[in-house]
Enzyme design. Sequence first.
Site, mmCIF file in Angstrom:
data_model
loop_
_atom_site.group_PDB
_atom_site.id
_atom_site.type_symbol
_atom_site.label_atom_id
_atom_site.label_comp_id
_atom_site.label_asym_id
_atom_site.label_seq_id
_atom_site.Cartn_x
_atom_site.Cartn_y
_atom_site.Cartn_z
ATOM 1 N N ASP A 51 9.067 -9.571 5.210
ATOM 2 C CA ASP A 51 8.249 -10.155 6.274
ATOM 3 C C ASP A 51 7.404 -11.312 5.735
ATOM 4 O O ASP A 51 6.700 -11.980 6.493
ATOM 5 C CB ASP A 51 7.403 -9.096 7.000
ATOM 6 C CG ASP A 51 6.443 -8.367 6.088
ATOM 7 O OD1 ASP A 51 6.422 -8.642 4.874
ATOM 8 O OD2 ASP A 51 5.692 -7.508 6.604
ATOM 9 N N SER A 52 7.534 -11.570 4.423
ATOM 10 C CA SER A 52 6.963 -12.807 3.868
ATOM 11 C C SER A 52 7.572 -14.025 4.543
ATOM 12 O O SER A 52 7.060 -15.136 4.391
ATOM 13 C CB SER A 52 7.192 -12.876 2.352
ATOM 14 O OG SER A 52 8.558 -12.670 2.042
ATOM 15 N N ASP A 90 12.718 -5.607 5.769
ATOM 16 C CA ASP A 90 11.339 -5.159 5.984
ATOM 17 C C ASP A 90 11.121 -4.729 7.426
ATOM 18 O O ASP A 90 11.581 -5.411 8.357
ATOM 19 C CB ASP A 90 10.381 -6.329 5.712
ATOM 20 C CG ASP A 90 9.578 -6.140 4.452
ATOM 21 O OD1 ASP A 90 9.558 -5.026 3.895
ATOM 22 O OD2 ASP A 90 8.974 -7.132 4.005
ATOM 23 N N LYS A 119 12.417 -1.186 4.538
ATOM 24 C CA LYS A 119 11.211 -1.022 3.721
ATOM 25 C C LYS A 119 9.998 -0.973 4.638
ATOM 26 O O LYS A 119 9.892 -1.766 5.575
ATOM 27 C CB LYS A 119 11.072 -2.184 2.735
ATOM 28 C CG LYS A 119 9.771 -2.151 1.924
ATOM 29 C CD LYS A 119 9.805 -3.058 0.718
ATOM 30 C CE LYS A 119 9.496 -4.512 1.000
ATOM 31 N NZ LYS A 119 8.152 -4.740 1.564
ATOM 32 N N GLU A 121 5.520 -0.223 4.584
ATOM 33 C CA GLU A 121 4.319 -0.172 3.753
ATOM 34 C C GLU A 121 3.537 1.109 4.033
ATOM 35 O O GLU A 121 3.497 1.588 5.172
ATOM 36 C CB GLU A 121 3.437 -1.398 4.038
ATOM 37 C CG GLU A 121 4.140 -2.707 3.704
ATOM 38 C CD GLU A 121 3.261 -3.946 3.922
ATOM 39 O OE1 GLU A 121 2.059 -3.800 4.240
ATOM 40 O OE2 GLU A 121 3.798 -5.056 3.768
ATOM 41 N N GLU A 188 3.299 -3.459 -5.655
ATOM 42 C CA GLU A 188 2.847 -4.856 -5.634
ATOM 43 C C GLU A 188 1.409 -4.978 -6.137
ATOM 44 O O GLU A 188 0.509 -4.281 -5.647
ATOM 45 C CB GLU A 188 2.951 -5.419 -4.205
ATOM 46 C CG GLU A 188 2.448 -6.857 -4.111
ATOM 47 C CD GLU A 188 2.826 -7.588 -2.828
ATOM 48 O OE1 GLU A 188 3.575 -7.020 -2.005
ATOM 49 O OE2 GLU A 188 2.368 -8.734 -2.673
#
Length: 272
Positions: A51-52, A90, A119, A121, A188
């Site tokens: 999602d960057s 993501d 993925k 978070e 991270e």
Amino acid sequence: MSAQTVTRRLTQADLAKLYQAGEKLVMFTCYDASFARLLDGAGIDCLLIGDSLGNVIQGHDTTLPVTVADIAYHTAAVKRGSDRAFILADMPFGSYQESPEQAFRNAVALMAAGAQMVKLEGGAEMAATVRFLVSRGIPVCGHLGLTPQSVHVLGGYKVQGKGEAAAQRLKEDALALQEAGATMIVLEAIPAALAAEVTAALHLITIGIGAGKDCSGQVMVVHDAFDIPPGRKAKFVRNFMDGASSLHDAACRAAAAVRDGSYPGPEHTYAG
Ligand code: KIV
């Protein structure tokens, strides 16, 4: 088995074999078919549709505006551009936090677009969701430490896991994700010693970004590794275009540096 000997699409089982053989896994973020072709040709093991893309493709300040449709669109492009790399997508902000059922619906959209794993978070609070997804056929990668979707709770993009209490919490989160059935965890921006300890304590794959050299693999944001603007580069970023003759050469150098343990070096890591 060596990473380079597999020419078909890598599977979760292949990643596990590479990990068990002690090979460092090399992951790059990727958002389109051209870069997918280039990174695949350089032997990158895993392409993350991160999602960057909210930052580097869409020009936002955070990853928060990214939608499931955005990730699905870019995932399909990356899939079309690659033949070998494992495809990880993501789950964007707000697409999985509400309930396991919501997470399942949105993960299905990403798997249908071509992802082999999603993925998300978060730690122990996401364990029930991870278990729900895995038991319904969706492999999951966790993401701990600096979790950019929580930037407003964290108060900025800061190193996490510093101090005994925070380190202990992160270890417990990692164990909770493993127990729930996660296959990998991205770590991270945490102290290298903590990442090493977590990696040693787990039997799943840890992928570091700003987490030192002792993770099972490393992920790089492609714009960072190739020194493509915009954005301030973090301490853990190495410009692999330095001394490279082409993007392909830079990607090969990055992969080699991860596999031979020369990246990340001490200058790319955080202390506790
Ligand atoms: O979105 C992303 O690029 C990521 C990496 C920083 C791991 O999640």
